[in-house]
Design an enzyme around this catalytic site. Structure first.
Site, short mmCIF file in Angstrom:
data_model
loop_
_atom_site.label_atom_id
_atom_site.label_comp_id
_atom_site.label_asym_id
_atom_site.label_seq_id
_atom_site.Cartn_x
_atom_site.Cartn_y
_atom_site.Cartn_z
N GLU A 1 -19.68 -56.30 -74.37
CA GLU A 1 -18.76 -57.06 -75.21
C GLU A 1 -17.74 -57.78 -74.35
O GLU A 1 -17.35 -57.29 -73.28
CB GLU A 1 -18.03 -56.12 -76.18
N ASN B 1 -15.89 -56.01 -82.04
CA ASN B 1 -14.81 -56.69 -82.73
C ASN B 1 -14.65 -58.14 -82.28
O ASN B 1 -14.27 -59.01 -83.06
CB ASN B 1 -13.49 -55.94 -82.51
N ASN C 1 -20.16 -57.20 -87.55
CA ASN C 1 -19.76 -55.97 -86.87
C ASN C 1 -18.64 -55.28 -87.64
O ASN C 1 -17.63 -55.90 -87.96
CB ASN C 1 -19.26 -56.28 -85.46
N GLU C 2 -18.84 -54.01 -87.99
CA GLU C 2 -17.80 -53.14 -88.57
C GLU C 2 -16.97 -53.86 -89.64
O GLU C 2 -15.75 -53.85 -89.62
CB GLU C 2 -16.89 -52.61 -87.45
N TYR D 1 -17.96 -42.38 -82.20
CA TYR D 1 -17.45 -42.02 -80.88
C TYR D 1 -16.99 -40.57 -80.91
O TYR D 1 -16.21 -40.18 -81.78
CB TYR D 1 -16.29 -42.93 -80.47
N GLU E 1 -23.45 -48.50 -81.62
CA GLU E 1 -22.26 -48.11 -80.84
C GLU E 1 -22.18 -46.59 -80.85
O GLU E 1 -22.04 -45.98 -81.91
CB GLU E 1 -20.97 -48.69 -81.41
N GLN F 1 -19.67 -48.87 -73.69
CA GLN F 1 -20.37 -50.07 -73.25
C GLN F 1 -21.01 -49.80 -71.90
O GLN F 1 -21.23 -48.64 -71.58
CB GLN F 1 -19.40 -51.23 -73.21
#
Length: 516
Positions: A34, A79, A179-180, A251, A309, A363
């Site tokens: 990203e 993001n 995304n999200e 996460y 992710e 990442q």
């Protein structure tokens, strides 16, 4: 992994080459790059470094990424993508605009864009996975990007690609629809119905441009989101006919944050090392939501999970770049316990190989990443080693492993097995692997492995990472402090082998069966 209890200090693992979960998708060994912090600039791309090649790619970083053997790479966010104008990153570099990247409050130079990313992916030999902007972007913007990347010349955007130096289509197959989009931090946040309807219309237009693409819809940003799992159910039911994969993010942390994110919890390593209990619950919940959506849509098609992710992330949480270019943000330092959690996560992917078909660690460089760089050097973090061992040795079929192991109590998950296991076998070559994590901080474990039907011809190789300190880490000064090291290969006795696993350890064994 089927599990029953065993006597203290001893575990039994039973493997049967005919008792399988599913074929392992190689795309579960994916990464994520990203435009965030130093992942792209000063990570992948650093023309000022003496280690950069003529394209500006860091040769040492590229070598390490090839060692990990990533099969798919998600780009450009995250993001970041929800405010990204893809046209900023094409054409002569000196003409590309500098913009404020609102997601991470930084300055984006656009010196690395679509063509540079595709050259990077081709150099790695990895499948590109593009995320389209469904925040500030329109469905037309998404379709235009597909035209630019995938269509033969003869129309506006495909001709523009040729003008910019690449006459042949790139043929990008995998496309994330935003995304999200449930997150209040997200540019263009939407409710589930609103997002699903926009995603459907984007997918339709993108597929009309290129019928061969595969699309991925956004799931909840985390299991702690107030809307989880209703968001997932609604999006799946409304978009099922137009998507191929459904995204999930998570996460891990020690301690795991509360929903309010204000209460400070004490470090709890035993619970942290049992995080795979949560990983499996997450996958099971979304697999159930997929089955429900399939039934309600009267569909014969399967949609699979894309865990695009995943990683450990809880220390370096400040994402404010303070309007600087290439800010040093979210540079997490990983330790031994983090590596063991990553290993159990990869075990989970194998155990859920029937539903999880894509996974991308977030990442790949500097930002919550297995690799850290400075201008003249790099080092591999602890999590590099389980990721690389799985990626290079888990292939073919995931075996449905039967485990008898002692349990240990945890505050968050109750009693959990001391031993976490997965295994694979490649029927065409006879290559197999067994992956074992001893979660205990204090107790060694003797493990007896039994092959119930066809024993391997030999055990080929063995690696192990372990240590007495769960917080031991690598650094530029001590780059090899915590690594996976070769160990003596245990002796195979017919269809049985015994191995002693120290506390806080991850062990990989490779096997060779008779190929057909």
């Amino acid at each position: 992994m089927n599990h029953t209890r065993s006597r203290p200090g001893h575990a039994t693992v039973r493997l049967n080459t005919q008792r399988t979960v599913s074929e392992i998708s190689p795309l579960i060994f994916g990464g994520f790059a990203e435009h965030m912090g130093r992942c792209i600039y000063e990570g992948i791309y650093d023309p000022a470094s003496p280690l950069a090649d003529e394209r500006g790619f860091r040769s040492d970083v590229m070598a390490a990424l090839k060692e990990t053997n990533y099969r798919i790479m998600r780009y450009p966010g995250g993001n970041f993508v929800s405010g990204y104008r893809w046209t900023d990153g094409i054409g002569p570099r000196e003409q590309r605009p500098r913009r404020r990247a609102l997601a991470w409050r930084s300055i984006e130079s656009n010196q690395f864009g679509p063509h540079e990313f595709m050259e990077f992916a081709q150099e790695l030999g990895t499948e590109p996975m593009w995320a389209v902007n469904l925040g500030t972007g329109s469905i037309q913007d998404a379709a235009d990007l597909v035209e630019y990347m995938n269509l033969p010349t003869g129309t506006l955007y495909s001709d523009l690609r040729a003008k910019n130096g690449h006459p042949d289509p790139y043929g990008v197959k995998y496309w994330c629809l935003g995304n999200e989009m449930d997150g209040p931090w997200q540019i263009g946040q939407m409710e589930a119905v609103e997002y699903a309807d926009k995603a459907v219309q984007a997918a339709k237009l993108m597929r009309w441009m290129d019928p061969g693409i595969k699309t991925i819809a956004c799931g909840s940003s985390a299991t702690s989101m107030p809307g989880y799992p209703d968001w997932d159910r609604v999006v799946l039911e409304r978009s099922y006919a137009h998507i191929d994969y459904f995204s999930m993010h998570h996460y891990a942390a020690n301690p795991y944050p509360t929903i309010s994110n204000t209460e400070r919890l004490p470090i709890d390593t035993d619970s942290y090392l049992a995080s795979s209990v949560h990983f499996e619950e997450h996958a099971d919940t979304l697999a159930a939501a997929i089955r429900l959506a399939k039934a309600k849509n009267r569909s014969k098609r399967d949609v699979h999970l894309c865990w695009d992710e995943w990683n450990v992330w809880y220390r370096a949480k400040g994402g404010d770049g303070e309007w600087s270019e290439t800010p040093h943000i979210l540079e997490e330092q990983y330790n031994l316990e983090d590596a063991l959690v990553v290993a159990t996560w990869l075990n989970t992917f194998l155990r859920k190989a029937d539903v999880v078909k894509i996974a991308c660690i977030a990442q790949i460089v500097n930002v919550i990443a297995p690799i850290m760089t400075r201008t003249d050097a790099m080092y591999k973090q602890t999590i590099f080693y389980p990721l690389t061992l799985f990626s290079n040795h888990a292939s073919g079929e995931a075996l449905d492993v039967l485990v008898q192991a002692p349990t240990q109590d945890t505050n968050r998950h109750g009693p959990v097995p001391q031993l976490d296991v997965s295994a694979s076998l490649e029927p065409d070559t006879g290559h197999g692997a067994v992956f074992l994590v001893n979660r205990s901080q204090t107790e060694a474990l003797t493990v007896d492995l039994h092959w119930e039907d066809v024993a391997p011809r030999e055990l080929a190789q063995a690696w192990q990472m372990s240590g007495a300190d769960p917080f031991a880490a690598n650094s530029f000064e001590q780059p090899d402090h915590v690594t996976a090291r070769p160990i003596p290969v245990p002796t195979l006795d017919g269809a049985h082998v015994s191995i002693s696993l120290p506390p806080l350890s991850f062990t990989t064994l490779t096997t060779r069966h008779q190929a057909p």
